[in-house]
Design an enzyme around this catalytic site. Structure first.
Site, PDB file in Angstrom:
ATOM      1  N   CYS A   1     -17.412 -16.385  -0.451  1.00 20.85           N
ATOM      2  CA  CYS A   1     -17.609 -16.747   0.970  1.00 20.85           C
ATOM      3  C   CYS A   1     -19.039 -16.492   1.445  1.00 20.85           C
ATOM      4  CB  CYS A   1     -16.633 -15.988   1.848  1.00 20.85           C
ATOM      5  SG  CYS A   1     -14.929 -16.228   1.353  1.00 20.85           S
TER       6      CYS A   1
ATOM      7  N   HIS B   1     -18.850 -16.235   9.116  1.00 13.45           N
ATOM      8  CA  HIS B   1     -17.848 -16.741   8.179  1.00 13.45           C
ATOM      9  C   HIS B   1     -16.477 -16.638   8.847  1.00 13.45           C
ATOM     10  CE1 HIS B   1     -15.323 -17.454   4.867  1.00 13.45           C
ATOM     11  NE2 HIS B   1     -15.049 -16.195   4.601  1.00 13.45           N
TER      12      HIS B   1
ATOM     13  N   ASN C   1      -9.677 -20.255   6.379  1.00 16.16           N
ATOM     14  CA  ASN C   1     -10.845 -19.761   5.639  1.00 16.16           C
ATOM     15  C   ASN C   1     -11.234 -20.784   4.575  1.00 16.16           C
ATOM     16  OD1 ASN C   1     -12.653 -18.475   3.952  1.00 16.16           O
ATOM     17  ND2 ASN C   1     -11.492 -16.563   3.791  1.00 16.16           N
TER      18      ASN C   1
HETATM   19  N1  ACO Z   1       3.575 -13.181   7.313  1.00 19.52           N
HETATM   20  C1  ACO Z   1       4.280 -12.112   7.712  1.00 19.52           C
HETATM   21  N2  ACO Z   1       4.027 -10.871   7.288  1.00 19.52           N
HETATM   22  C2  ACO Z   1       3.036 -10.710   6.396  1.00 19.52           C
HETATM   23  C3  ACO Z   1       2.262 -11.787   5.916  1.00 19.52           C
HETATM   24  C4  ACO Z   1       2.568 -13.074   6.419  1.00 19.52           C
HETATM   25  N3  ACO Z   1       1.886 -14.175   6.035  1.00 19.52           N
HETATM   26  N4  ACO Z   1       1.339 -11.320   5.040  1.00 19.52           N
HETATM   27  C5  ACO Z   1       1.512  -9.980   4.972  1.00 19.52           C
HETATM   28  N5  ACO Z   1       2.542  -9.622   5.787  1.00 19.52           N
HETATM   29  C6  ACO Z   1       3.079  -8.271   6.018  1.00 19.52           C
HETATM   30  C7  ACO Z   1       2.755  -7.312   4.904  1.00 19.52           C
HETATM   31  O1  ACO Z   1       3.696  -7.410   3.864  1.00 19.52           O
HETATM   32  C8  ACO Z   1       2.826  -5.971   5.618  1.00 19.52           C
HETATM   33  O2  ACO Z   1       4.174  -5.593   5.732  1.00 19.52           O
HETATM   34  P1  ACO Z   1       4.585  -4.039   5.586  1.00 19.52           P
HETATM   35  O3  ACO Z   1       3.896  -3.344   6.733  1.00 19.52           O
HETATM   36  O4  ACO Z   1       6.065  -4.083   5.696  1.00 19.52           O
HETATM   37  O5  ACO Z   1       4.061  -3.598   4.240  1.00 19.52           O
HETATM   38  C9  ACO Z   1       2.337  -6.296   7.049  1.00 19.52           C
HETATM   39  O6  ACO Z   1       2.452  -7.725   7.176  1.00 19.52           O
HETATM   40  C10 ACO Z   1       0.903  -5.899   7.275  1.00 19.52           C
HETATM   41  O7  ACO Z   1       0.120  -6.323   6.176  1.00 19.52           O
HETATM   42  P2  ACO Z   1      -1.427  -6.112   6.124  1.00 19.52           P
HETATM   43  O8  ACO Z   1      -1.950  -6.632   4.826  1.00 19.52           O
HETATM   44  O9  ACO Z   1      -1.756  -4.709   6.514  1.00 19.52           O
HETATM   45  O10 ACO Z   1      -1.874  -7.085   7.330  1.00 19.52           O
HETATM   46  P3  ACO Z   1      -3.276  -7.191   7.981  1.00 19.52           P
HETATM   47  O11 ACO Z   1      -3.185  -6.959   9.428  1.00 19.52           O
HETATM   48  O12 ACO Z   1      -4.331  -6.441   7.202  1.00 19.52           O
HETATM   49  O13 ACO Z   1      -3.587  -8.749   7.804  1.00 19.52           O
HETATM   50  C11 ACO Z   1      -4.904 -10.157   6.375  1.00 19.52           C
HETATM   51  C12 ACO Z   1      -3.646  -9.314   6.495  1.00 19.52           C
HETATM   52  C13 ACO Z   1      -4.806 -11.272   7.399  1.00 19.52           C
HETATM   53  C14 ACO Z   1      -4.993 -10.719   4.979  1.00 19.52           C
HETATM   54  C15 ACO Z   1      -6.137  -9.265   6.681  1.00 19.52           C
HETATM   55  O14 ACO Z   1      -6.058  -8.078   5.927  1.00 19.52           O
HETATM   56  C16 ACO Z   1      -7.442  -9.937   6.381  1.00 19.52           C
HETATM   57  O15 ACO Z   1      -7.823 -10.892   7.046  1.00 19.52           O
HETATM   58  N6  ACO Z   1      -8.226  -9.406   5.396  1.00 19.52           N
HETATM   59  C17 ACO Z   1      -9.516  -9.927   5.096  1.00 19.52           C
HETATM   60  C18 ACO Z   1      -9.456 -11.264   4.448  1.00 19.52           C
HETATM   61  C19 ACO Z   1     -10.841 -11.770   4.172  1.00 19.52           C
HETATM   62  O16 ACO Z   1     -11.699 -11.566   4.992  1.00 19.52           O
HETATM   63  N7  ACO Z   1     -11.106 -12.366   3.007  1.00 19.52           N
HETATM   64  C20 ACO Z   1     -12.499 -12.611   2.720  1.00 19.52           C
HETATM   65  C21 ACO Z   1     -12.970 -13.619   2.028  1.00 19.52           C
HETATM   66  S1  ACO Z   1     -12.023 -14.627   0.940  1.00 19.52           S
HETATM   67  C22 ACO Z   1     -13.121 -15.092  -0.346  1.00 19.52           C
HETATM   68  O17 ACO Z   1     -14.164 -14.526  -0.560  1.00 19.52           O
HETATM   69  C23 ACO Z   1     -12.685 -16.227  -1.240  1.00 19.52           C
END
Ligand code: ACO
Length: 329
Positions: free
Chosen positions: A115, A254, A284
């Site tokens: 990214c 980004h 993304n």
């Molecule tokens: N729908 C419903 N629930 C979900 C989903 C979904 N799609 N995905 C995860 N959950 C659940 C998890 O299982 C977890 O449940 P639990 O508490 O029972 O264990 C709960 O939701 C919370 O999960 P988290 O992973 O803590 O959720 P978070 O608020 O961190 O959001 C996300 C997840 C959106 C992926 C976030 O962490 C994020 O945006 N991270 C950064 C991503 C990013 O910036 N990537 C960068 C570049 S990609 C590249 O370089 C190619």
């Protein structure tokens, strides 16, 4: 070698017609529109067809950028494609793009830094022009991430979309490139990667069984890193350009998560209307997200000559970067 300035002469973007909405995802995964919207800000993503590869999207965006100028593909000295979803492991997608556009004798290479690809590409391409090596470079961020996402994994399948954004950089008397800050930390590649298919872990039947041909991400860890690095990279880039936060007219980040963007904007005291956000429409798109956002902002007339912009990104590597830029129409 002569020293010159660089400007962006034209921008263009292209996104495939296929659309995947949160409601579509609700039907196939244990997720909800409410969860996706509040946790990411995403509503829709554009999805390439089976026949569309990354070069097809890149070429479409490049043609749109070229159409805004009187230039032909042969007037461009060098083609650069930032992507983690190349058409093939090799040759470089940029070679295919240049040839398909009818400029097959030109320099062409890919940049693979996830990214952060557009930020790295903007730094490299600007340097090639400022040093006098080339007069014009086509820099394209292009991705078909939906082809490498595990559609059964709700933690990643909801996040990614396809698209391409192209900028034509050209030599100019007045320099629009003000500074760049790039960084990486490869000590924990497992946080965000496609595990199999390289020389470390070849694509074997066992790798397929483990679904290691797809993107794997430790979301929470990447989230924390992203907020920290968006802020620190922007700070250092501003310092290098001898600018203050208050000098900034636009933040073009980004588009990985609206909450990450909001946290960075808050730190920078940037009001919502000065932050370019289109994550609801595209999800993304990795290396394509910043040039698509720039293209839309220019097209809508929001960005004016003289405006100071910070482009900032982060991603797999882990990697990060920020570039400060003065817009010249
Ligand atoms: N729908 C419903 N629930 C979900 C989903 C979904 N799609 N995905 C995860 N959950 C659940 C998890 O299982 C977890 O449940 P639990 O508490 O029972 O264990 C709960 O939701 C919370 O999960 P988290 O992973 O803590 O959720 P978070 O608020 O961190 O959001 C996300 C997840 C959106 C992926 C976030 O962490 C994020 O945006 N991270 C950064 C991503 C990013 O910036 N990537 C960068 C570049 S990609 C590249 O370089 C190619």
């Amino acid at each position: 070698m002569s020293q010159t300035g660089v400007r962006i002469a034209a921008v263009g973007h292209y996104a495939p017609e296929g659309i995947l909405t949160n409601e579509d995802l609700e039907k196939v995964l244990d997720t909800s529109d409410e969860w996706i919207t509040t946790r990411t800000g995403m509503k829709r993503r554009h999805v390439s067809s089976e026949k569309q590869a990354t070069s097809d999207l890149a070429i479409a965006a490049a043609r749109i950028a070229l159409a805004k100028t009187s230039l032909t593909p042969a007037d461009i000295d060098c083609y650069v494609v930032a992507t983690v979803t190349p058409d093939y492991p090799f040759p470089a997608t940029a070679c295919i793009v240049a040839a398909q556009l009818g400029a097959s004798d030109k320099a062409a290479f890919d940049i693979e830094i996830a990214c952060s690809g557009f930020i790295y590409g903007l730094t490299v391409a600007s340097s090639l022009i400022r040093s006098g090596i080339y007069k014009r470079i086509m820099l394209i961020g292009a991705e078909t991430l939906t082809k490498i996402v595990d559609r059964t994994d709700r933690s990643t399948a909801i996040l990614f979309g396809d698209g391409a954004g192209a900028v034509i950089l050209e030599a100019a008397q007045s320099d629009c490139f003000l500074s760049s800050e790039l960084g990486s930390d490869g000590s924990r590649p497992e946080l965000l990667r496609v595990t199999a298919g390289g020389t470390r872990y070849p694509l074997t039947p066992a790798a397929y069984e483990a679904r290691d041909q797809f993107i794997h991400m430790e979301g929470r860890e990447v989230f924390k890193f992203a907020v920290t690095k968006m802020i620190s990279a922007t700070d250092v880039a501003l310092q290098k350009a001898q600018l203050q936060k208050t000098d900034l007219d636009w933040l073009i980040p980004h588009q990985a998560n609206k909450r990450i963007i909001d946290a960075a904007a808050k730190y920078l005291d940037m009001p919502e209307e000065k932050v370019i956000v289109n994550i609801h429409e595209y999800g993304n798109t990795s290396a394509a997200s910043i040039p698509i956002a720039l293209s839309e902002a220019v097209e809508s007339g929001r960005i004016k000559s003289g405006d100071i912009i910070v482009f900032v990104g982060f991603g797999g590597g882990l990697s990060w970067g920020a570039v400060t830029w003065r817009w010249a129409a």
